[in-house]
Scaffold this active site. Structure first.
Site, PDB file in Angstrom:
ATOM      1  N   LYS A  22       0.883  -1.305   0.022  1.00  0.00           N
ATOM      2  CA  LYS A  22      -0.067  -0.170  -0.006  1.00  0.00           C
ATOM      3  C   LYS A  22       0.971   1.312  -0.004  1.00  0.00           C
ATOM      4  O   LYS A  22       0.703   2.311  -0.737  1.00  0.00           O
ATOM      5  CB  LYS A  22      -0.861   0.198   1.124  1.00  0.00           C
ATOM      6  CG  LYS A  22      -1.584   1.515   1.398  1.00  0.00           C
ATOM      7  CD  LYS A  22      -2.435   1.462   2.841  1.00  0.00           C
ATOM      8  CE  LYS A  22      -1.445   1.578   4.013  1.00  0.00           C
ATOM      9  NZ  LYS A  22      -1.177   3.065   4.317  1.00  0.00           N
ATOM     10  N   ASN A  23       1.718   1.280   0.778  1.00  0.00           N
ATOM     11  CA  ASN A  23       2.714   2.466   1.135  1.00  0.00           C
ATOM     12  C   ASN A  23       3.666   2.703   0.083  1.00  0.00           C
ATOM     13  O   ASN A  23       4.019   3.790  -0.110  1.00  0.00           O
ATOM     14  CB  ASN A  23       3.412   2.264   2.604  1.00  0.00           C
ATOM     15  CG  ASN A  23       2.364   2.544   3.527  1.00  0.00           C
ATOM     16  OD1 ASN A  23       1.430   2.936   3.254  1.00  0.00           O
ATOM     17  ND2 ASN A  23       2.839   2.434   4.870  1.00  0.00           N
ATOM     18  N   ARG A  93      -4.757  10.586   4.256  1.00  0.00           N
ATOM     19  CA  ARG A  93      -3.698  11.795   4.501  1.00  0.00           C
ATOM     20  C   ARG A  93      -2.592  11.605   3.363  1.00  0.00           C
ATOM     21  O   ARG A  93      -2.237  12.497   2.910  1.00  0.00           O
ATOM     22  CB  ARG A  93      -2.881  11.802   5.800  1.00  0.00           C
ATOM     23  CG  ARG A  93      -3.531  11.769   7.066  1.00  0.00           C
ATOM     24  CD  ARG A  93      -2.471  11.218   8.121  1.00  0.00           C
ATOM     25  NE  ARG A  93      -1.612  12.229   8.179  1.00  0.00           N
ATOM     26  CZ  ARG A  93      -1.346  13.599   8.213  1.00  0.00           C
ATOM     27  NH1 ARG A  93      -2.697  14.052   9.051  1.00  0.00           N
ATOM     28  NH2 ARG A  93      -0.541  14.381   8.301  1.00  0.00           N
ATOM     29  N   CYS A 117      -4.838  13.019  13.144  1.00  0.00           N
ATOM     30  CA  CYS A 117      -4.638  11.789  12.750  1.00  0.00           C
ATOM     31  C   CYS A 117      -4.535  10.894  14.269  1.00  0.00           C
ATOM     32  O   CYS A 117      -4.023  11.537  15.038  1.00  0.00           O
ATOM     33  CB  CYS A 117      -3.243  11.511  11.917  1.00  0.00           C
ATOM     34  SG  CYS A 117      -3.139   9.741  11.808  1.00  0.00           S
ATOM     35  N   ARG A 122       0.958  14.916  12.804  1.00  0.00           N
ATOM     36  CA  ARG A 122       1.643  14.776  11.629  1.00  0.00           C
ATOM     37  C   ARG A 122       1.651  15.724  10.869  1.00  0.00           C
ATOM     38  O   ARG A 122       0.973  15.763   9.378  1.00  0.00           O
ATOM     39  CB  ARG A 122       0.829  13.368  11.009  1.00  0.00           C
ATOM     40  CG  ARG A 122       0.748  12.105  11.739  1.00  0.00           C
ATOM     41  CD  ARG A 122       0.420  10.986  10.812  1.00  0.00           C
ATOM     42  NE  ARG A 122       0.976  10.546   9.835  1.00  0.00           N
ATOM     43  CZ  ARG A 122       0.508   9.419   8.992  1.00  0.00           C
ATOM     44  NH1 ARG A 122      -0.809   9.041   9.282  1.00  0.00           N
ATOM     45  NH2 ARG A 122       0.950   9.232   8.110  1.00  0.00           N
ATOM     46  N   ASP A 308       5.306   0.868  12.007  1.00  0.00           N
ATOM     47  CA  ASP A 308       3.907   0.256  11.568  1.00  0.00           C
ATOM     48  C   ASP A 308       4.092  -1.317  11.969  1.00  0.00           C
ATOM     49  O   ASP A 308       2.777  -2.047  11.718  1.00  0.00           O
ATOM     50  CB  ASP A 308       3.841   0.006  10.050  1.00  0.00           C
ATOM     51  CG  ASP A 308       3.839   1.697   9.544  1.00  0.00           C
ATOM     52  OD1 ASP A 308       3.863   2.047   8.472  1.00  0.00           O
ATOM     53  OD2 ASP A 308       3.485   2.569  10.647  1.00  0.00           O
TER      54      ASP A 308
HETATM   55  C1  EPZ Z   1       4.621   6.916   6.116  1.00  0.00           C
HETATM   56  O1  EPZ Z   1       3.599   8.283   6.519  1.00  0.00           O
HETATM   57  C2  EPZ Z   1       3.610   5.978   6.164  1.00  0.00           C
HETATM   58  N1  EPZ Z   1       2.524   5.911   5.114  1.00  0.00           N
HETATM   59  C3  EPZ Z   1       3.176   5.459   7.452  1.00  0.00           C
HETATM   60  O2  EPZ Z   1       2.309   4.098   7.587  1.00  0.00           O
HETATM   61  C4  EPZ Z   1       4.483   5.308   8.330  1.00  0.00           C
HETATM   62  O3  EPZ Z   1       4.034   5.375   9.774  1.00  0.00           O
HETATM   63  C5  EPZ Z   1       5.445   6.425   8.382  1.00  0.00           C
HETATM   64  O4  EPZ Z   1       5.714   6.620   7.042  1.00  0.00           O
HETATM   65  C6  EPZ Z   1       6.542   6.076   8.900  1.00  0.00           C
HETATM   66  O5  EPZ Z   1       7.196   4.938   8.530  1.00  0.00           O
HETATM   67  C7  EPZ Z   1       2.471   5.728   3.922  1.00  0.00           C
HETATM   68  O6  EPZ Z   1       3.462   5.410   3.510  1.00  0.00           O
HETATM   69  C8  EPZ Z   1       1.153   6.244   3.249  1.00  0.00           C
HETATM   70  P1  EPZ Z   1       6.731  10.369   7.928  1.00  0.00           P
HETATM   71  P2  EPZ Z   1       4.500   9.428   6.313  1.00  0.00           P
HETATM   72  O7  EPZ Z   1       6.715  11.739   7.085  1.00  0.00           O
HETATM   73  O8  EPZ Z   1       5.296   9.664   5.406  1.00  0.00           O
HETATM   74  C9  EPZ Z   1       7.157  13.871  11.204  1.00  0.00           C
HETATM   75  C10 EPZ Z   1       0.581   3.069   7.762  1.00  0.00           C
HETATM   76  O9  EPZ Z   1       0.173   2.496   8.932  1.00  0.00           O
HETATM   77  N2  EPZ Z   1       7.340  14.990  10.017  1.00  0.00           N
HETATM   78  O10 EPZ Z   1       7.823   9.375   7.600  1.00  0.00           O
HETATM   79  O11 EPZ Z   1       3.353  10.436   6.654  1.00  0.00           O
HETATM   80  C11 EPZ Z   1       5.873  12.855  11.665  1.00  0.00           C
HETATM   81  O12 EPZ Z   1       4.951  13.790  12.619  1.00  0.00           O
HETATM   82  C12 EPZ Z   1       1.048   4.509   7.907  1.00  0.00           C
HETATM   83  O13 EPZ Z   1       0.770   2.464   6.729  1.00  0.00           O
HETATM   84  C13 EPZ Z   1       7.372  16.166  10.462  1.00  0.00           C
HETATM   85  O14 EPZ Z   1       7.456  16.615  11.563  1.00  0.00           O
HETATM   86  O15 EPZ Z   1       5.286   9.632   7.645  1.00  0.00           O
HETATM   87  C14 EPZ Z   1       6.416  11.709  12.210  1.00  0.00           C
HETATM   88  O16 EPZ Z   1       6.863  12.053  13.508  1.00  0.00           O
HETATM   89  C15 EPZ Z   1       0.736   5.261   9.416  1.00  0.00           C
HETATM   90  N3  EPZ Z   1       7.145  17.201   9.536  1.00  0.00           N
HETATM   91  C16 EPZ Z   1       8.032  11.723  11.662  1.00  0.00           C
HETATM   92  O17 EPZ Z   1       8.319  12.696  10.872  1.00  0.00           O
HETATM   93  C17 EPZ Z   1       6.899  16.501   8.022  1.00  0.00           C
HETATM   94  O18 EPZ Z   1       6.499  17.329   7.161  1.00  0.00           O
HETATM   95  C18 EPZ Z   1       7.746  10.641  10.348  1.00  0.00           C
HETATM   96  O19 EPZ Z   1       6.605  10.806   9.378  1.00  0.00           O
HETATM   97  C19 EPZ Z   1       6.696  15.232   7.857  1.00  0.00           C
HETATM   98  C20 EPZ Z   1       6.822  14.280   8.889  1.00  0.00           C
END
Ligand code: EPZ
Length: 426
Positions: A22-23, A93, A117, A122, A308
């Site tokens: 999916k991701n 999202r 969320c 996020r 995850d």
């Molecule tokens: C991806 O989300 C995945 N989703 C998530 O899976 C997964 O948990 C996450 O990566 C981490 O591995 C998809 O790929 C669709 P991040 P993403 O940006 O990209 C902070 C599932 O269960 N951050 O890597 O949105 C954020 O808050 C889902 O399938 C900022 O601060 O996650 C977090 O603490 C849930 N500012 C950290 O970075 C930003 O602009 C990592 O988030 C972006 C992120």
């Protein structure tokens, strides 16, 4: 609204195919917005999140069809509308990953800012910072992100944040940089296999990306990208979930198409507590023959332990021998499953973003409530091991990331029934 009714205690045995990721599929589907010509994607799973992305892409001027062979054909036929409405973005999202491709190809994008969320705060500030570094002008208006650029120009961009790298942030900036003038270097890029799979797809369309899958990605901008054929990688989080299903039921399952190299941190933890994980025929066999030991886990960006799989592992350690500790470093508030697992008799003590797990001999079935995708997977796993009946409500959460999970687990010995609200007796 459906629920899953699970009779616990069955040992899982047999082979289960892991679906496409999916991701990986979500940002790849958004990447098709960059192309002149059709894209054909194989192994795109049939999930509600994928269907949301299809609806969004159609609104953004794409023709999207499932082919007879199951492949997904995506082709941009009309570039007039570049607005991803709140009503779609609030449901998923990951719609945010259309921002970079739209901006790069159409020089304009209007994307509703994703809201709150269940798994915690996020923000998308790093996405915006990265696109501004490429020359985009970004404003916020009425809850929408408005991004404009006469042209994008390559730049050296540090994309790290307080919690490390960002997966979809890297996807957005890397996709946008493919059509920028000159060279872009992304430092502190996310190294997740899904990012590398997106880069493979973009390169198949004519992009010039190197270093994807490492913290330093280099993108030589090109004038145009054409459509491409691509097969999405297997879903490592689904594979990890099924591995834990084998372990928590003291079963033995084969995962014929799993990429172990995408899951080494989780496999290492499984082996450290006594689970047998053996490579075979391009996949692996996972078995557990005794009570498992306790463990200490800290979630990290890839190749560290994936956030995850945190909830699913907590369900497993709830019946391990001894005290375990889980610390969540990516989404510090990602613990809505704790109270629900406690309803099944798990002994959990939460302090800030750490949970201490006092291993119990057994959990006992009860009605529980799903709150997000991976929390719901953890409750299903706990139900498989618990004594008696567990009813997991609001399983629309699980349908977002696991295709018909009850059918596939029942095929290897589970006893799960999907019931709707009317049929449910609590
Ligand atoms: C991806 O989300 C995945 N989703 C998530 O899976 C997964 O948990 C996450 O990566 C981490 O591995 C998809 O790929 C669709 P991040 P993403 O940006 O990209 C902070 C599932 O269960 N951050 O890597 O949105 C954020 O808050 C889902 O399938 C900022 O601060 O996650 C977090 O603490 C849930 N500012 C950290 O970075 C930003 O602009 C990592 O988030 C972006 C992120």
């Amino acid at each position: 609204m459906d629920s899953l009714v699970i009779e616990g205690g069955a040992r899982l045995r047999g082979a289960i195919k892991v679906n496409g990721s999916k991701n990986a599929a979500l940002p790849i589907m958004a990447g098709a917005l960059l192309a002149n010509g059709p894209t054909y994607l194989k192994e795109v799973p049939n999930l509600s999140d994928i269907n949301h992305q299809i609806t969004l892409l159609r609104e953004l001027g794409c023709e999207v069809e499932r082919q007879a062979d199951g492949a997904l054909k995506i082709e941009v036929t009309d570039e007039k509308n570049s607005h991803a409405r709140y009503d779609l973005v609030r449901k998923m999202r990951a719609s945010i990953c259309t921002l970079g491709p739209l901006l790069a190809k159409r020089k304009f994008a209007r994307i509703s800012m994703p809201g709150g969320c269940a798994i915690g705060d996020r923000p998308v500030d790093i996405h915006l910072r990265g696109l501004e570094a490429l020359g985009a002008v970004i404003d916020l208006d009425g809850g929408d992100i408005i991004a404009r650029a006469d042209k994008l120009v390559g730049a050296e961009i540090f994309l790290g944040g307080n919690f490390g790298s960002t997966v979809l942030g890297t996807a957005n900036v890397m996709s946008a940089a493919t059509l920028a003038q000159g060279t872009t270097v992304i430092e502190s890029a996310a190294c997740e296999p899904e990012v590398a799979d997106l880069a493979n797809y973009l390169n198949a369309m004519g992009a010039k990306i190197s270093g994807a899958g490492t913290p330093r990605i280099t993108i030589e901008g090109v004038k145009e990208l054409t459509g491409a054929n691509h097969t999405v990688i297997p879903d490592r989080i689904e594979a990890g979930t099924f591995m834990i299903a084998a372990a928590i039921t003291n079963g033995e399952i084969q995962l014929p198409n799993t990429r172990l190299d995408h899951l080494l941190a989780a496999v290492d933890k499984l082996r450290s507590i006594g689970v047998i994980v053996e490579r075979d025929n391009g996949g692996c066999t996972v078995a557990s023959v005794r009570r498992l030991e306790a463990a200490t886990i800290t979630t990290q960006p890839h190749p560290g332990f994936p956030t995850d799989l945190q909830a699913q592992f907590m369900a497993l350690l709830a019946i391990a021998d001894g005290n375990s500790v889980i610390t969540e470093k990516i989404f510090p508030d990602r613990f809505l499953h704790v109270a629900e697992l406690a309803r099944l008799g798990a002994r959990l003590h939460k302090e800030a973003s750490t949970v201490i797990i006092q291993g119990q001999k057994r959990m006992v079935g009860a009605p529980v409530m799903a709150s997000d995708l991976r929390a719901s997977a953890a409750l299903v796993l706990a139900g498989l091991a618990a004594k008696g009946t567990t009813t997991v409500m609001r399983v629309y959460h699980i349908d977002r990331g696991y295709e018909r999970i009850e059918n596939r687990l029942n095929a290897i010995g589970a006893k799960i029934k999907r019931v709707n609200q009317e049929e449910l007796e609590l």
